[in-house]
Design an enzyme around this catalytic site. Structure first.
Site, PDB file in Angstrom:
ATOM      1  N   HIS A 227      20.239   8.621  -5.442  1.00 45.89           N
ATOM      2  CA  HIS A 227      20.052   9.932  -6.259  1.00 45.89           C
ATOM      3  C   HIS A 227      19.350  10.869  -5.260  1.00 45.89           C
ATOM      4  O   HIS A 227      19.671  12.108  -4.814  1.00 45.89           O
ATOM      5  CB  HIS A 227      19.396   9.851  -7.466  1.00 45.89           C
ATOM      6  N   GLU A 267      14.661   4.284 -14.354  1.00 46.63           N
ATOM      7  CA  GLU A 267      15.514   5.655 -14.020  1.00 46.63           C
ATOM      8  C   GLU A 267      14.751   6.310 -12.988  1.00 46.63           C
ATOM      9  O   GLU A 267      13.987   7.291 -13.029  1.00 46.63           O
ATOM     10  CB  GLU A 267      15.762   6.526 -15.288  1.00 46.63           C
ATOM     11  N   HIS A 269      14.237   8.853 -10.033  1.00 47.48           N
ATOM     12  CA  HIS A 269      15.016  10.017  -9.506  1.00 47.48           C
ATOM     13  C   HIS A 269      14.478  10.558  -8.323  1.00 47.48           C
ATOM     14  O   HIS A 269      14.693  10.093  -7.321  1.00 47.48           O
ATOM     15  CB  HIS A 269      15.123  11.015 -10.761  1.00 47.48           C
TER      16      HIS A 269
END
Length: 297
Positions: A227, A267, A269
């Site tokens: 990402h 998660e 990022h």
């Protein structure tokens, strides 16, 4: 290389720490995309939170040339500025529902940003004057942006499968990527004079020189959905693997290592070098991960 990863709780579960940067005050500043706020953490010390409109969707945050922190409000279609004392100013954009996302300081002293829903690159001066530049592509979803080594701004086109450059005069050049559906997202300037980017759709890290030569490095897990990406002080690039719950590191010659995060489903990022010299990642579960490397960790 030994790697130690520690998590620091900074928000409630669900508030979504998303992107972070090292401020001029020796603190980490970070966005909470779901909680609608800006956080500030001094490594090993004070934590504070500055509330915004709860539904504005703050995403990328950077340091401006004026010493304040600038950020995009993706859902509110605004650019925000937060001073070191916590005072917030918000600037509406000329194009309705343009979806600003990436933002970076340019060599001209202004902040340059992407408009994901409008196929435009924007420029805002520190006094709030906005100019928009249309891109020669439709539905391209320009994502993140960074200053290059050539006095231009480089950005990813997530849905056009390309890397773009815009000069200070507004001239745009697009470079198609070799891999179809690579869907680039994060981009950062390396210490080697090239731009490095994460191909979330292809599971690769890419490198592009200012003259447009592109090299792609497949990750060990092609489904990891890389990402964001950032350089560290040694010249290596660190990136997040959102779908695989890992962070990775790629050397300038393309050697890759990956490291599991302590908490499952965290998660990851955004990622950035912190004021303490460590690499930090924003984890949507409500924490920041501090990544320390070296023989003594």
């Amino acid at each position: 290389m030994a790697v130690l990863i520690e998590e620091v709780a900074v928000a409630e579960t669900g508030s979504g720490p998303y992107a972070l940067t090292s401020g001029p005050d020796g603190a980490l500043w970070f966005t909470m995309v779901h909680g609608g706020s800006i956080g500030r953490l001094v490594p090993g010390g004070e934590l504070s939170t500055h509330p915004l409109d709860p539904v504005c969707g703050p995403t990328i945050i950077v340091v401006g040339t004026d010493g304040a922190l600038w950020f995009t409000e993706h859902r509110a279609h605004r650019i925000g500025r937060i001073a070191l004392n916590g005072d917030v100013t918000e600037f509406a954009l000329p194009t309705a529902r343009c979806g600003p996302f990436g933002i970076a300081a340019g060599p001209d002293g202004a902040l340059w940003f992407t408009e994901t829903a409008a196929d435009r690159i924007g420029r805002i001066t520190t006094d709030g004057h906005v100019t928009e530049f249309p891109l020669p592509a439709t539905g391209a979803f320009p994502s993140t942006i960074t200053a290059g080594p050539d006095d231009g701004m480089w950005f990813t086109l997530n849905q056009a499968n390309a890397i773009g450059r815009i000069g200070m005069d507004g001239a745009v050049t697009l470079h198609a990527l070799p891999t179809e559906s690579a869907a680039p997202v994060g981009i950062a300037a390396g210490h080697d004079g090239a731009l490095w980017f994460a191909e979330i759709g292809a599971g690769q890290i890419g490198r592009i020189t200012p003259d447009g030569r592109t090299t792609e490095f497949p990750l060990p897990d092609r489904t990891s959905r890389p990402h964001a990406i950032t350089p560290d002080s040694t010249g290596a690039l660190w990136f997040t693997e959102w779908a695989a719950n890992r962070v990775g590191c790629i050397s300038p010659d393309g050697a890759i290592t990956v490291h599991e995060l302590p908490t499952a489903g965290s998660e990851p990022h955004g990622i950035s070098t912190g004021p303490d010299g460590s690499v930090w990642a924003a984890l949507e579960i409500g924490t920041l991960a501090r990544i320390t490397t070296g023989p003594g960790v």
